[in-house]
Structure formats: structure tokens, C-alpha cells
Design a protein around this motif. Structure first.
Motif, short mmCIF file in Angstrom:
data_model
loop_
_atom_site.label_atom_id
_atom_site.label_comp_id
_atom_site.label_asym_id
_atom_site.label_seq_id
_atom_site.Cartn_x
_atom_site.Cartn_y
_atom_site.Cartn_z
N GLU A 38 0.81 -1.22 0.00
CA GLU A 38 0.00 0.00 0.00
C GLU A 38 0.84 1.27 0.00
O GLU A 38 0.41 2.30 -0.48
N GLU A 39 2.05 1.20 0.52
CA GLU A 39 2.93 2.37 0.55
C GLU A 39 3.49 2.68 -0.84
O GLU A 39 3.77 3.82 -1.16
N GLU A 40 3.66 1.65 -1.65
CA GLU A 40 4.23 1.81 -2.99
C GLU A 40 3.17 2.06 -4.07
O GLU A 40 3.46 2.64 -5.11
N CYS A 41 1.94 1.61 -3.83
CA CYS A 41 0.86 1.73 -4.81
C CYS A 41 0.58 3.19 -5.14
O CYS A 41 0.42 4.02 -4.25
N VAL A 42 0.51 3.50 -6.45
CA VAL A 42 0.23 4.87 -6.89
C VAL A 42 -1.21 5.01 -7.41
O VAL A 42 -1.57 6.03 -7.99
N GLU A 43 -2.02 3.97 -7.19
CA GLU A 43 -3.45 4.00 -7.52
C GLU A 43 -3.71 4.27 -9.00
O GLU A 43 -4.68 4.94 -9.36
N CYS A 44 -2.88 3.74 -9.88
CA CYS A 44 -3.03 3.99 -11.32
C CYS A 44 -4.13 3.15 -11.95
O CYS A 44 -4.64 3.49 -13.01
N GLY A 45 -4.47 2.02 -11.34
CA GLY A 45 -5.54 1.17 -11.86
C GLY A 45 -5.11 0.14 -12.88
O GLY A 45 -5.94 -0.61 -13.38
N ALA A 46 -3.82 0.08 -13.20
CA ALA A 46 -3.34 -0.89 -14.19
C ALA A 46 -3.66 -2.32 -13.76
O ALA A 46 -4.05 -3.15 -14.58
N CYS A 47 -3.52 -2.60 -12.49
CA CYS A 47 -3.79 -3.95 -11.99
C CYS A 47 -5.27 -4.30 -12.12
O CYS A 47 -5.63 -5.41 -12.53
N GLU A 48 -6.12 -3.36 -11.79
CA GLU A 48 -7.56 -3.60 -11.88
C GLU A 48 -7.99 -3.85 -13.32
O GLU A 48 -8.79 -4.73 -13.60
N GLU A 49 -7.43 -3.09 -14.24
CA GLU A 49 -7.77 -3.23 -15.66
C GLU A 49 -7.33 -4.57 -16.23
O GLU A 49 -7.99 -5.11 -17.11
N THR A 50 -6.21 -5.11 -15.75
CA THR A 50 -5.69 -6.34 -16.33
C THR A 50 -6.08 -7.61 -15.58
O THR A 50 -5.84 -8.70 -16.08
N CYS A 51 -6.67 -7.47 -14.42
CA CYS A 51 -7.03 -8.65 -13.62
C CYS A 51 -8.17 -9.41 -14.29
O CYS A 51 -9.30 -8.93 -14.37
N THR A 52 -7.87 -10.62 -14.75
CA THR A 52 -8.87 -11.42 -15.45
C THR A 52 -9.94 -12.00 -14.53
O THR A 52 -11.03 -12.33 -14.98
N SER A 53 -9.64 -12.09 -13.24
CA SER A 53 -10.62 -12.63 -12.30
C SER A 53 -11.37 -11.53 -11.55
O SER A 53 -12.17 -11.82 -10.67
#
Length: 59
Positions: A38-53
Motif C-alpha cells: 500500500e505504501e508503494e501503490c500509486v493507484e493507477c488502476g493498471a492492476c484492476e484493468e488487467t485482472c482477469t478474475s
């Protein structure tokens, strides 16, 4: 708000780990699920966009 992983939905596919531009996501090898620093996350949303599940949410 940093990205949050629903551990019950996460399949451990590592897509989010590969897509995170700041390397804030790792895979917990024991549980087989993604973990967000959580300290490193920049809240860009790349992970949410690519998460297939759809296990990751950035709110």
C-alpha cells in the motif's frame, strides 16, 4: 485508496504483478495470491484493468 485484492477471487495468475508500473504487487507464494504494498501503490488502476478474475479494485 491503494489497490485491494480479494484473496478469494485471486487466481494467482501474476498478470497484475507484471503490469504494475511501480512494482507494488507481489505474489504470496504460500497463499498463491497477489499482495499489494500500500505504501508503494500509486493507484493507477493498471492492476484492476488487467485482472482477469476481477479480484483487484482501486477505489
Amino acid at each position: 485508496m491503494p489497490a485491494k485484492v480479494n484473496k478469494e477471487e485471486c487466481t494467482g495468475c501474476r498478470t497484475c504483478v507484471e503490469e504494475c508500473p511501480v512494482e507494488a504487487i507481489t505474489l504470496d507464494e504460500e497463499e498463491g495470491v497477489a499482495v499489494v504494498d500500500e505504501e508503494e501503490c500509486v493507484e493507477c488502476g493498471a492492476c484492476e484493468e488487467t485482472c482477469t478474475s476481477e479480484a483487484i479494485k482501486v477505489e
